[in-house]
Every structure is written in structure tokens, then in C-alpha cells.
Enzyme design. Structure first.
Site, PDB file in Angstrom:
ATOM      1  CG  ASP A 131      -0.232  -0.168   2.537  1.00  0.00           C
ATOM      2  OD1 ASP A 131       1.004  -0.297   2.532  1.00  0.00           O
ATOM      3  OD2 ASP A 131      -0.905  -0.208   3.586  1.00  0.00           O
ATOM      4  CG  HIS A 132       3.194   2.506   3.230  1.00  0.00           C
ATOM      5  ND1 HIS A 132       2.108   1.809   3.694  1.00  0.00           N
ATOM      6  CD2 HIS A 132       3.519   3.380   4.222  1.00  0.00           C
ATOM      7  CE1 HIS A 132       1.797   2.234   4.898  1.00  0.00           C
ATOM      8  NE2 HIS A 132       2.637   3.192   5.240  1.00  0.00           N
ATOM      9  CG  ASP A 196       1.484   1.573   9.386  1.00  0.00           C
ATOM     10  OD1 ASP A 196       2.103   1.932   8.378  1.00  0.00           O
ATOM     11  OD2 ASP A 196       0.614   2.286   9.945  1.00  0.00           O
ATOM     12  NE  ARG A 478       1.720  10.065  12.342  1.00  0.00           N
ATOM     13  CZ  ARG A 478       2.177   8.868  12.686  1.00  0.00           C
ATOM     14  NH1 ARG A 478       3.050   8.258  11.936  1.00  0.00           N
ATOM     15  NH2 ARG A 478       1.767   8.295  13.801  1.00  0.00           N
ATOM     16  CB  SER A 673       5.875   6.111  11.490  1.00  0.00           C
ATOM     17  OG  SER A 673       7.239   5.945  11.240  1.00  0.00           O
ATOM     18  NE  ARG A 675       8.827   6.117   8.636  1.00  0.00           N
ATOM     19  CZ  ARG A 675       8.390   7.309   8.234  1.00  0.00           C
ATOM     20  NH1 ARG A 675       9.237   8.282   8.024  1.00  0.00           N
ATOM     21  NH2 ARG A 675       7.109   7.529   8.029  1.00  0.00           N
TER      22      ARG A 675
HETATM   23 FE1  SF4 Z   1      -0.981   4.586   4.829  1.00  0.00          FE
HETATM   24 FE2  SF4 Z   1      -0.021   5.149   7.222  1.00  0.00          FE
HETATM   25 FE3  SF4 Z   1      -1.348   7.001   5.809  1.00  0.00          FE
HETATM   26 FE4  SF4 Z   1      -2.623   4.975   6.826  1.00  0.00          FE
HETATM   27  S1  SF4 Z   1      -1.550   6.575   7.977  1.00  0.00           S
HETATM   28  S2  SF4 Z   1      -2.860   5.760   4.771  1.00  0.00           S
HETATM   29  S3  SF4 Z   1      -1.162   3.312   6.646  1.00  0.00           S
HETATM   30  S4  SF4 Z   1       0.616   6.070   5.318  1.00  0.00           S
END
Ligand code: SF4
Length: 788
Positions: A131-132, A196, A478, A673, A675
Site C-alpha cells: 500500500d505504501h 505500522d 498525520r 511512525s 519505522r
Molecule cells: Fe498509509 Fe499510514 Fe497514511 Fe494509513 S496513515 S494511509 S497506513 S501512510
């Protein structure tokens, strides 16, 4: 001594039918007799409510007090409930989560680490989600096609590694990890970890779901208990009823304003009270998702009929029924105590807009226009973005579509640019079938791929130049500086999808749809109606294209190729073990000032493509951190040569000369995050310690896992004594015992020295990681000893 707050009576849990089941279930003694699969996609993997039941019997007899819901689920997953020390905020718990989830950017490193541990299969059900890595440029279909092309090597690696190690693989285009988890894997009362930070999204279905670094995920995949400091529990009592323009998003925007970005650190946020009933399961997921923005370990709701409806709508009626039978352990005990209690009356809760630059700057809509003017925030709204893992449910989309349709009925199209990110292929297909996609496109909206896109900086934004001051508003979670478009001058605000959608028609940040009118194409003024939508699709969900790859029954013959010449993937080499000596006169690589999030330490956007290649991604190490001495980013002095250079270059210079170095940081270092690259990179470049006023939880653990020392200034004012031209010695490490302070000594440029004390949360096991060079080194040694 922490003051405790009693839960205000039992939550009005749900409807009468569920209350009666709760009573029945308390006398049931063999919940485990029934076999219910955790997911329709994993045959023969059953929900283990019996373990929770058994563990809680032991824990109750030991603690002898009512338990919060968070405690029930967490202690229900203890590895050894008989001997585990349990004190909230103090003990380290050893836990056995039920499943692991990884997104593609973090999965690469997690799987590379899992491969180094030499194990044949993951010990618990695990899934990987692509997804990223999909950049938003033009729109869903072409963007996806391009991403599959560009990232082919990484996707092939993940697909084959998943097949080999028994992991479910969600191909690009399937959707965002947290939405897929909610649709397929989240189960009330179970526990999962995910690589995540927004993993807590699954709390919307009553699951304790925590964001972790890849190394923690590797532990659980390798059948090693997961360690977590016993969380404190913050209760949020919801009264009243959601209504009008107020949405679940506004609950968490309000809570973020109350608790701030670090107010939830070390705690689980437990929502309860009669107001819960007015929230859909997906709305609860939104609230839990964004709990990551206040640093919470996770967020959680008690099981109720709204969750049951969602489970049934996603073909998991058997799980809903089983959860109802287990309902006594899916509610907080009456009279349980919270470490802090917040009361929110939903009847009075106003829609909020948070930001810019931080998700905890909360402003109610009625005061927002004045704030925009007061702070001279750019009033013109350039872009509105809805969707993401946080707010892309059918309910969110249907409410936004209703607003868009009302505007279209008055002849309007969006004044600002408007993007829509469906959270999953299932949501995309369903909203396409039900006409919402047409509605959005008719007013000028662009439906992006089912992926993270602009939320993680994967946005090829063209409407403003880098450095141009401008405003955007999203329903994401975020909004740190530069997160969405890498432009530090972009003022990013966060609000509900309803507000975002309404505001794109005004193109103006000061527009308040609750009170202000817009002019229709006919010149007449109109006011938007209160938004309304559908919690669940009346015609059921359309699954869309099948994007899931189940692992074969036996993956042992699958080979996983990593080319030595690849610039995207690189096999890991073990870090060196500690030499048993003190760290003497390690130069301060950078003294970071102010906010230093994982985005500052290891940026996303264009760097995401190197998440599987430690050497290449380390070129972004700390490039966003602000040098406290100069106020500049990515420019530090090389204490050996006296010249200034980029942070990663200077770090690598020291490493190549066998000179250990340290980072000095401010408050909540590493927030944001999960990460682990933010810990791997400094370690790879030769860093040995980070000394801060305070750390964000996940990052602190990540540093420990990679064999770094996270040290807290005992006296936070000592931060001021250090500059980027100093060297730091970390003393008497040979005699260190967990719980003790560690003495450090500054050697200033003029040769003068002064000592200061640090504390550390390193425990016995974690001290072993430091000594071994990393947690992975320790695990590989243990696997070797077992002959695995
Ligand atoms: Fe993707 Fe993280 Fe944004 Fe959710 S918060 S859409 S998992 S980047």
C-alpha cells in the site's frame, strides 16, 4: 502515585440482547469448545478465547480487583500469567499476540530480518500489504500500473517470501493495511501487532492492536513472546450522541487536543460509556487509528452491536456470534480504575480542525476562521483530500458523497483540488457500484489508487512549487511538516471527511459549513444540510477484484531471490557485538532541536523505495532533524576534519574510522511512525546511543532492538549543556545493571569536562540485545543453538 479514576458505571454496552448474553456467558466455562476461525482466509487457525479465559482466572486471583477492558485483553495474552509481574506503567509484560501484519515499506526489512533468523515459517498468522509504494500522480488505474512496474522487484520479493514463509500477501491495489485488517482479520478480544503505527485501527472491532517496529514483528513471527511495558489505561467516557456535522473523527481530534502528541505515551486509551453506541464500527476504528497521534500504545472500544453489524456485513457472522458469547471479557469490569479519565459529551462536541504542522493543535470549527486570520495561515484552500486508512469507510464516503451531491445540485464544482483515496478494493468497488465515484468525479474529484498515496508523501504534487506557502486539508491522521508533499511551507490541517468535502466548494479555510452559505450557480445562497450517510452498504459489499495471494500449503521449495546488484533490496549483515568497553569520547553527530519525528530521522516520500536496502536508505539518516547549533537541517560539523557536511556523510565518515558517535535529542524523540529504519540507519552508520529529554515508545524499543542505547537525561536541563562540537563518554557500562542510572561525561571543544546522569528503561533481556549487537543477533544465536 498515580491517581486512579473509577469507571463511571458499566458502559451502556449495547442492546438488551447482548446484555443477556453477557450474563449467560459468565457461567460458561468452556468457551474453547467451539472452533471459530480467525479469518475466512486462514483455514484451521482458530480464535483462542479459552486462553484469555484461563489467563484471566489466574490474573484475577492474583490482582483481586476489577479490570479494565484493556487489561483483560492484554493480560489474557500473557505468556506466563502465574509468574508475570503486573504493575501498570512499570512491569515489562511478555505477551503472545495472535497475529502480525506488515505493510510493504516496513515488511521488506522485517522479512529480511526474519530470513536472517533462519526459521522455516511464521509462528502466528501473518499478512503483508502492498500500500505504501504507490505514488499518486494522475489517478487510480494509471498510478497503480506505474507502481507495479517501478516496484516490481520489491513486490516479487515480498510475494515469494510470503509464499515461502506461510504469509498472506495482499497485492498492490488491494488497499491500505488497516482497512484490509478491519475487513478480514480484526477479531474482538484478540491481540495483534503490526509494523505500522496506525495498527490500532483494529481497536474499532475491540482488538488490542499495536504498532511496532519490524524487529518486534520478527520476534512474534519467530514464536518469541512480545515484550511491552504494562500499559497504563486512560479512560475516555463518551456521553450523549453523535449528531449533525460532528463525526467520530472529532472525538479523536478533541482527545488529541486534550492529551497532546505525547499524552497517550505508555497508555491504552479505553473508550466507554453510553455515547459509544452512536458510533459505527468504522467510526470507532477512525478514533483508534488516530490514537497513534497522541502516542498511545493503542486505543480500544468495548464490543457492541455496531461491531456485530460490521462483522456480519463483512461475512463474519460466526465471529460476531462467538464474540457475543465471550462478551463478559469484551467489556470493562464495573468499578475498574483508570489512570486518567476524560469525559466527552457528544451532544456538545463541535467538529474540529487540527493543525497546522501537528495533529494536537485542536480548534473547534466555530473558532477556526478567527485562528486562521490571527496566525495568518494561508486562507485559500488549495487541496482537500479524503480517504486514507483513517477515514475511508463506506459511511465516510457516503456522507461525503451526499455533501458533494448537494453542492452539485446547486451547480457547483470543487474550487479546490479534491482527491479521494478508497481504503480498500472492497470500498472502491462498492462506492463505484453505488454511484459515489461518479458523484465525486462530477464535481472535479480525482479518485486515487487504493493505497496510502499523499498520506505518506507519495504525491507528485504539481499545483504549488516547493517552498510556496499554501494550505491543504485532509481527513488523514498525520500532518507533520512536509509529510504529504515534502513542502515545509504547506500548512496541512486535519478534519473529518465531511468538513474537508464541504470546504473544497468554498476553496477557503475560513468557511464554516455549519453557519456559512455558498452561492449556487443560479446566484442563490444555500447552506449545506447536516450530512447523512449509510453505516453499511444496503446491497452488501462488492469485493471487487481478487487481490489476495494465499500462501501454498508447503512453501519450502519457493526460492526468494535478492540480487546483490539491486539498489532496492539488500541482505542484512549482522551488527557487531558490544566489545565490553565503555563508549569513550563519541562525537555528537547532531544535537537535534525541537520536534524530531521518525519523518525527520528517516524521511518517507522518495526514500520509501529504499526501505529494503539499508545502505541506500541510510543516506536519509536524520536529514530532516534541525541542528540546534545552527538551526539548519542536514548540516553538521565533522569533528575530525572541522568541515561541515550532510548528517549521513559525517556519520559514515566516523563509522569508517571506527569512531562511535551519539545523537542528542529533545522531547518525544522519534514520535510518529513505527519505522525501524529510524533506528537501523543510525546503527548502520556507527551510532551507539541517543540521549534525549524523552522518547516515543516504539522508537525507543526500536533503538534497543538494534543494539543502540536510548538514554534519558535525568535532569532534562542537561540537554542545554551539550553542543554539536562536544564528545560524550558513556561510563561504567561493564557494571551496568538494569534499573541503574548511567553516568555520561561531556568533553567540550576546549577540553573541559562535565558529568551528567542518564536513566534508561533497558531491562535484563534488552541489555542482552545491546551486548549481542542487536536483538536479531541474539535470536539467530538461539536458533542456531536449537539447530533450527
Ligand atoms: Fe498509509 Fe499510514 Fe497514511 Fe494509513 S496513515 S494511509 S497506513 S501512510
Amino acid at each position: 502515585m498515580v491517581s486512579r479514576f473509577l469507571a463511571r458505571g458499566a458502559t451502556s454496552l449495547s442492546r438488551q440482547s447482548m446484555l443477556s448474553k453477557r450474563t449467560m456467558a459468565t457461567v460458561q466455562s468452556s468457551i474453547g469448545d467451539k472452533k471459530v476461525e480467525m479469518s475466512n482466509l486462514e483455514k484451521g487457525k482458530y480464535i483462542n478465547y479459552q486462553r484469555i479465559e484461563n489467563n484471566l482466572q489466574v490474573v484475577r486471583s492474583r490482582l483481586n480487583r476489577p479490570l479494565t477492558l484493556a487489561e483483560k485483553i492484554v493480560y489474557g495474552h500473557l505468556d506466563n500469567p502465574h509468574e508475570q509481574e503486573i504493575e501498570r506503567g512499570v512491569s515489562y509484560l511478555k505477551l503472545r499476540p495472535d497475529r502480525v501484519a506488515c505493510q510493504d515499506a516496513t515488511a521488506q526489512m522485517a522479512i529480511l530480518q526474519f530470513m536472517s533468523a533462519g526459521l522455516p515459517q511464521t509462528a502466528v498468522p501473518t499478512s503483508v500489504h502492498c500500500d505504501h509504494l504507490i505514488q499518486a500522480q494522475i489517478g487510480g488505474v494509471p498510478d497503480l500500473k506505474r507502481a507495479i512496474d517501478i516496484n516490481k522487484e520489491v513486490y516479487d520479493f515480498l510475494a515469494t517470501a510470503c509464499a515461502k514463509y506461510g504469509i498472506g500477501f495482499w497485492k498492490p491495489g488491494s488497499g491500505i493495511i488497516h482497512q484490509i485488517i478491519l475487513e478480514n482479520y480484526a477479531v474482538p478480544g484478540l491481540m495483534m501487532i503490526g509494523t505500522d503505527s496506525h495498527t490500532p485501527n483494529a481497536g474499532g472491532l475491540g482488538m488490542v492492536a499495536c504498532g511496532v517496529g519490524g524487529a518486534d514483528a520478527v520476534d512474534v513471527m519467530a514464536d518469541i513472546p512480545w515484550e511491552l511495558k504494562a500499559p497504563k489505561v486512560i479512560g475516555v467516557y463518551l456521553d450523549g450522541k453523535m449528531n449533525g456535522w460532528t463525526t467520530p473523527k472529532d472525538v479523536i481530534l478533541k482527545v488529541a487536543g486534550i492529551l497532546t502528541v505525547k499524552g497517550g505515551t505508555g497508555a491504552i486509551i479505553e473508550y466507554h460509556g453510553p455515547g459509544v453506541e452512536s458510533l459505527s464500527a468504522t467510526g470507532m476504528a477512525t478514533i483508534c487509528n488516530m490514537g497513534a497521534e497522541i502516542g498511545a500504545t493503542t486505543s480500544l472500544f468495548p464490543y457492541n452491536f455496531r461491531m456485530a453489524s460490521y462483522l456480519k456485513a463483512t461475512n463474519r457472522g460466526a465471529i460476531a456470534q462467538y464474540a457475543e458469547e465471550f462478551n463478559h471479557n469484551l467489556q470493562p469490569d464495573e468499578g475498574c480504575e483508570y489512570d486518567q479519565l476524560i469525559h466527552i459529551n457528544l451532544d456538545e462536541l463541535e467538529p474540529h480542525i487540527n493543525g497546522p504542522f501537528t495533529p494536537d493543535l485542536a480548534t473547534p470549527i466555530s473558532k477556526f476562521a478567527a485562528e486562521v486570520k490571527k496566525h495568518s495561515w494561508p486562507q485559500e484552500l488549495k487541496v482537500g483530500l479524503i480517504g486514507s486508512c483513517t477515514n475511508s469507510s463506506y459511511e465516510d464516503m457516503s456522507r461525503s458523497a451526499a455533501i458533494a451531491k448537494e453542492a452539485a445540485d446547486h451547480g457547483l464544482t470543487a474550487k479546490s483540488k479534491f482527491t479521494i483515496t478508497p481504503g480498500s478494493e472492497q470500498v472502491r468497488a462498492t462506492i463505484a457500484r453505488d454511484g459515489f465515484v461518479d458523484t465525486f468525479e462530477n464535481i472535479g474529484g480525482v479518485v486515487l489508487a487504493n493505497a496510502c498515496g499523499p498520506c505518506i508523501g507519495q504525491w507528485d504534487r504539481k499545483d504549488v512549487k516547493k517552498g510556496e506557502v499554501n494550505s491543504i486539508i485532509s481527513s488523514y491522521n498525520r500532518n507533520f511538516t512536509g509529510r504529504n508533499d515534502a513542502n515545509p511551507a504547506t500548512h496541512a490541517f486535519v478534519a473529518s471527511p465531511d468538513l474537508v468535502t464541504a470546504m473544497v466548494f468554498a476553496g477557503d479555510l475560513t468557511f464554516n459549513p455549519l453557519t456559512d452559505s455558498l452561492k449556487g450557480a443560479d446566484g442563490k445562497e444555500f447552506k449545506f444540510s447536516d450530512p447523512s450517510g449509510h453505516e453499511l452498504p444496503a446491497k452488501g459489499y462488492d469485493p471487487g477484484e481478487n487481490t489476495f495471494q494465499a500462501p501454498p500449503a508447503d512453501g519450502t521449495t519457493v526460492s526468494v531471490a535478492v540480487s546483490p546488484s539491486s539498489d532496492r533490496l539488500q541482505l542484512l549483515k549482522p551488527f557487531k557485538a558490544w566489545d565490553g568497553k565503555d563508549i569513550i569520547e563519541a562525537p555528537v553527530l547532531i544535537k537535534a532541536k525541537g520536534k524530531c519525528t521518525t519523518d525527520h530521522i528517516s524521511a518517507g516520500g522518495p526514500w520509501l523505495k529504499y526501505r529494503g536496502h539499508l545502505e541506500n536508505i541510510s543516506q536519509n539518516c536524520l536529514i530532516g532533524a534541525i541542528n540546534a547549533d545552527s538551526g539548519e537541517a542536514n548540516s553538521v560539523i565533522n569533528q575530525e576534519t572541522g568541515e561541515f557536511g550532510p548528517v549521513p556523510t559525517v556519520g559514515a565518515y566516523y563509522r569508517d574510522k571506527n569512531i562511535p558517535w551519539v545523537v542528542v535529542g529533545d522531547e518525544n524523540y522519534g514520535e510518529g511512525s513505527s519505522r525501524e529504519h529510524a533506528a537501523l540507519e543510525p546503527r548502520f552508520l556507527g551510532g551507539r546511543a541517543v540521549i534525549c529529554r524523552s522518547f516515543a515508545r516504539i522508537h525507543e524499543t526500536n533503538l534497543k532492538k538494534q543494539g543502540m542505547l536510548p538514554l534519558w537525561f535525568k535532569n532534562p536541563a542537561d540537554y542545554e549543556k551539550i553542543s554539536g562540537t562536544d564528545k560524550i563518554s558513556i561510563l561504567d557500562l561493564q557494571n551496568f545493571k538494569p534499573g541503574q542510572d548511567i553516568t555520561c561525561e561531556i568533553t567540550h571543544k576546549d577540553g573541559s569536562k562535565e558529568k551528567f546522569l542518564t536513566t534508561t528503561s533497558i531491562n535484563e533481556g534488552q541489555w542482552g540485545w545491546f551486548k549481542a549487537g542487536s536483538a536479531l543477533n541474539m535470536m539467530a544465536a538461539a536458533a542456531k543453538a536449537r539447530g533450527a
